[in-house]
Design a protein around this motif. Sequence first.
Motif, short mmCIF file in Angstrom:
data_model
loop_
_atom_site.label_atom_id
_atom_site.label_comp_id
_atom_site.label_asym_id
_atom_site.label_seq_id
_atom_site.Cartn_x
_atom_site.Cartn_y
_atom_site.Cartn_z
N ASN A 4 0.83 -1.27 -0.06
CA ASN A 4 -0.12 0.10 -0.01
C ASN A 4 0.80 1.20 0.00
O ASN A 4 0.46 2.40 -0.58
CB ASN A 4 -0.89 -0.02 1.39
CG ASN A 4 -2.27 -0.79 1.03
OD1 ASN A 4 -2.87 -0.47 0.25
ND2 ASN A 4 -2.20 -2.01 1.71
N VAL A 5 1.98 1.18 0.67
CA VAL A 5 2.82 2.40 0.70
C VAL A 5 3.79 2.70 -0.62
O VAL A 5 3.80 3.80 -1.02
CB VAL A 5 3.97 2.20 1.73
CG1 VAL A 5 4.94 3.44 1.82
CG2 VAL A 5 3.13 2.08 3.19
N TYR A 6 4.27 1.50 -1.05
CA TYR A 6 4.69 1.59 -2.34
C TYR A 6 4.09 1.31 -3.62
O TYR A 6 3.23 0.36 -3.56
CB TYR A 6 6.09 1.05 -2.43
CG TYR A 6 6.83 1.63 -1.29
CD1 TYR A 6 7.60 2.72 -1.45
CD2 TYR A 6 7.32 0.69 -0.17
CE1 TYR A 6 8.45 3.26 -0.36
CE2 TYR A 6 8.22 1.05 0.81
CZ TYR A 6 8.53 2.40 0.46
OH TYR A 6 9.60 2.81 1.41
N ASP A 7 4.20 1.68 -4.91
CA ASP A 7 3.50 1.53 -5.99
C ASP A 7 4.28 0.00 -6.40
O ASP A 7 5.17 -0.60 -5.83
CB ASP A 7 3.62 2.34 -7.47
CG ASP A 7 5.45 2.70 -7.60
OD1 ASP A 7 6.07 1.59 -7.53
OD2 ASP A 7 5.51 3.85 -8.18
N GLU A 8 3.66 -0.60 -7.43
CA GLU A 8 4.15 -2.06 -7.80
C GLU A 8 5.58 -2.17 -7.96
O GLU A 8 5.99 -3.05 -7.65
CB GLU A 8 3.26 -2.73 -8.84
CG GLU A 8 3.51 -4.29 -9.13
CD GLU A 8 2.51 -4.74 -10.11
OE1 GLU A 8 2.71 -5.82 -10.60
OE2 GLU A 8 1.52 -3.97 -10.42
N GLU A 9 6.25 -1.39 -8.83
CA GLU A 9 7.50 -1.46 -9.32
C GLU A 9 8.48 -1.20 -8.22
O GLU A 9 9.43 -2.03 -7.87
CB GLU A 9 7.65 -0.24 -10.22
CG GLU A 9 9.24 -0.09 -10.73
CD GLU A 9 9.46 0.91 -11.98
OE1 GLU A 9 10.64 1.14 -12.54
OE2 GLU A 9 8.37 1.48 -12.46
N ASP A 10 8.06 -0.09 -7.07
CA ASP A 10 8.94 -0.09 -6.12
C ASP A 10 9.15 -1.12 -5.01
O ASP A 10 10.11 -1.55 -4.30
CB ASP A 10 8.46 1.31 -5.45
CG ASP A 10 9.28 2.53 -6.35
OD1 ASP A 10 10.14 2.38 -7.05
OD2 ASP A 10 8.44 3.62 -5.97
#
Length: 296
Positions: free
Chosen positions: A246-252
């Motif tokens: 939830n904090v980061y997007d999928e790539e990160d």
Amino acid sequence: MSIKPTVSIIVPIRNAENYLRRCVDSIINQEYTDFELILADDGSTDSSGAICDKYAAKDSRIRVIHKENTGVSDTRNIAISNAAGTYIQFIDSDDWITPDATGLLVCAAAEFNCDMVIADFYRVVGERVSHKGDIKEDGILTREEFARHMMENPADFYYGVLWNKLFRRDLIEKYRLRMDASISWCEDFLFNLEYILHANIFYALRIPIYYYVKTKGSLSCQGMSISKTVKMKLMVFEYYNNFYKNVYDEEDYEKKRLQVYRFLVDAANDGRVSHRGEKPIRRLHFGGAFRREKRI
């Protein structure tokens, strides 16, 4: 004290007669005075309830909740529902705080308009006292920056506990955040993770404000079966893993996934405390004066 106190200090209590006075004295003698103290007695069978009532009779800032024994999480939840402060601070009944603790937390929260203040603390084992912290500099952090620090030491008390932090009550109520009373390991950490997801601005305070007494038992000491312990830890890890999704997007997230999985390794140990970076300090007064200690 104002009609609506700035801080609600919550202390859950269960058979704490031997150290409760030390805890309460450290709170009522705070340099900062605009608070209410909620002493939540979780069905104590010793004199804890009577001790709470005596303090309340002498100090109008103190409110006592007497309830049947339902556990620390449910007790905290009831206290949260009865709190009136702008901020909420948690303290355990066998620990105590420095005279400037609440004032430092409130000052940082107000000055930087932040949603959470997190502070260093002292770890007390017998006569040995150590300074414990993790974030190495004072300053404002975004949610992503705070989560990045937490990822480095995911099983550290610094991030997992409630008592070295100051929370905004409006956020807690807006998102109906409460402790999960169905689990008995990392329930405070899960509360923190949920809160962090709804918070935007964090402040790291590198001043120790809390004396944590290392007496709490591990899961194995609580008599839990190995299978139940494993299931509980896997459930907590799943929550922790979803937090970072939830904090980061999928790539990160994919870039950081191996770091996230470090929590499984750390959680394999029965305790949750990482003591890396502790600084030993000399003990001047163990009780009574609540004075700061000098570094060795």
